[in-house]
Motif scaffolding. Structure first.
Motif, PDB file in Angstrom:
ATOM      1  N   GLU A   1      40.862  10.839  34.740  1.00  0.00           N
ATOM      2  CA  GLU A   1      41.082  11.501  36.023  1.00  0.00           C
ATOM      3  C   GLU A   1      39.826  12.243  36.486  1.00  0.00           C
ATOM      4  O   GLU A   1      39.446  12.182  37.662  1.00  0.00           O
ATOM      5  CB  GLU A   1      42.267  12.453  35.917  1.00  0.00           C
ATOM      6  N   LYS A   2      39.147  12.933  35.569  1.00  0.00           N
ATOM      7  CA  LYS A   2      37.919  13.657  35.934  1.00  0.00           C
ATOM      8  C   LYS A   2      36.833  12.692  36.387  1.00  0.00           C
ATOM      9  O   LYS A   2      36.129  12.952  37.368  1.00  0.00           O
ATOM     10  CB  LYS A   2      37.424  14.502  34.757  1.00  0.00           C
ATOM     11  N   ALA A   3      36.669  11.593  35.682  1.00  0.00           N
ATOM     12  CA  ALA A   3      35.645  10.610  36.064  1.00  0.00           C
ATOM     13  C   ALA A   3      35.958  10.000  37.426  1.00  0.00           C
ATOM     14  O   ALA A   3      35.064   9.841  38.263  1.00  0.00           O
ATOM     15  CB  ALA A   3      35.540   9.523  34.997  1.00  0.00           C
ATOM     16  N   ALA A   4      37.230   9.676  37.663  1.00  0.00           N
ATOM     17  CA  ALA A   4      37.625   9.082  38.941  1.00  0.00           C
ATOM     18  C   ALA A   4      37.474  10.085  40.086  1.00  0.00           C
ATOM     19  O   ALA A   4      37.098   9.708  41.203  1.00  0.00           O
ATOM     20  CB  ALA A   4      39.058   8.568  38.861  1.00  0.00           C
TER      21      ALA A   4
ATOM     22  N   SER B   1      33.543  13.367  45.816  1.00  0.00           N
ATOM     23  CA  SER B   1      32.329  14.046  46.301  1.00  0.00           C
ATOM     24  C   SER B   1      31.570  13.159  47.278  1.00  0.00           C
ATOM     25  O   SER B   1      30.942  13.648  48.214  1.00  0.00           O
ATOM     26  CB  SER B   1      31.412  14.410  45.135  1.00  0.00           C
ATOM     27  N   GLU B   2      31.634  11.864  47.062  1.00  0.00           N
ATOM     28  CA  GLU B   2      30.907  10.913  47.904  1.00  0.00           C
ATOM     29  C   GLU B   2      31.508  10.770  49.299  1.00  0.00           C
ATOM     30  O   GLU B   2      30.879  10.210  50.192  1.00  0.00           O
ATOM     31  CB  GLU B   2      30.858   9.545  47.214  1.00  0.00           C
TER      32      GLU B   2
ATOM     33  N   ALA C   1      38.921   4.659  51.576  1.00  0.00           N
ATOM     34  CA  ALA C   1      39.144   3.239  51.280  1.00  0.00           C
ATOM     35  C   ALA C   1      40.040   3.006  50.078  1.00  0.00           C
ATOM     36  O   ALA C   1      40.908   2.138  50.108  1.00  0.00           O
ATOM     37  CB  ALA C   1      37.803   2.525  51.093  1.00  0.00           C
ATOM     38  N   TRP C   2      39.834   3.756  48.992  1.00  0.00           N
ATOM     39  CA  TRP C   2      40.624   3.516  47.784  1.00  0.00           C
ATOM     40  C   TRP C   2      41.928   4.321  47.799  1.00  0.00           C
ATOM     41  O   TRP C   2      42.622   4.387  46.798  1.00  0.00           O
ATOM     42  CB  TRP C   2      39.807   3.791  46.519  1.00  0.00           C
ATOM     43  N   ASN C   3      42.282   4.886  48.917  1.00  0.00           N
ATOM     44  CA  ASN C   3      43.549   5.597  49.095  1.00  0.00           C
ATOM     45  C   ASN C   3      44.390   4.852  50.129  1.00  0.00           C
ATOM     46  O   ASN C   3      44.901   3.783  49.837  1.00  0.00           O
ATOM     47  CB  ASN C   3      43.300   7.043  49.503  1.00  0.00           C
TER      48      ASN C   3
END
Length: 170
Positions: free
Chosen positions: A20-23, A28-29, A122-124
């Protein structure tokens, strides 16, 4: 690459925070650094989701690559969290997890799967739309969805970017 998607067990739960932290760094982008800095889902909630619903984990060569938390909200299965480690992103893993939870919900007799997401990332929103989810108009919100909306608002999320979505299963 072939991912194994299975129900997570108690030993898996502690490993979900790293994914979850990595994703979350991806937020931020897109101008949402506060989400990237937010604490991951706590263990109590993960355990509660497992008891009331399902926690699915995607594993590649024994290492977790992504997960999905889902549990009842109103009369439907609700996706509370979907995270895929960026090293495994853009390979269809998120879609496999969504399809797996929809199959799970349908087998238990649910009529729909719901979720809350950013409509413009996009990924949501666009990703979920490609999986067959449609935005739920505000006048269709149930009391539970309205309470979830208030909780997100209280957490400081930019509500003009948020939406609820539903995929009907039958």
């Amino acid at each position: 690459m072939t991912y194994l998607i299975r129900e997570a067990n108690a030993q898996d739960f502690a490993r979900l925070a790293d994914i979850e932290k990595a994703a979350a760094i991806l937020f931020s982008e897109v101008g949402l650094p506060e989400i990237a800095e937010h604490d991951p889902t706590d263990l109590d909630f993960i355990e509660a989701a497992a008891r009331a619903g399902v926690v699915l984990i995607a594993v590649l060569d024994g290492a977790p690559a992504g997960f999905l938390l889902a549990a009842p909200l109103d009369l439907h299965t609700h996706i509370y969290e979907l995270s895929v480690h960026p090293a495994h992103g853009r390979k269809g893993l998120g879609r496999q997890l969504v399809e797996a939870v929809c199959d799970w919900a349908e087998k238990k007799g649910d009529q729909a799967v719901t979720l809350s997401t950013f409509r413009d990332i996009a990924w949501n929103g666009p990703f979920y739309a490609s999986c067959g989810f449609e935005e739920i108009a505000r006048h269709e919100w149930t009391p539970a969805l309205l309470l979830a909306h208030y909780r997100e608002e209280g957490a400081g999320l930019p509500m003009e970017r948020r939406c609820f979505m539903r995929k009907n299963l039958h």
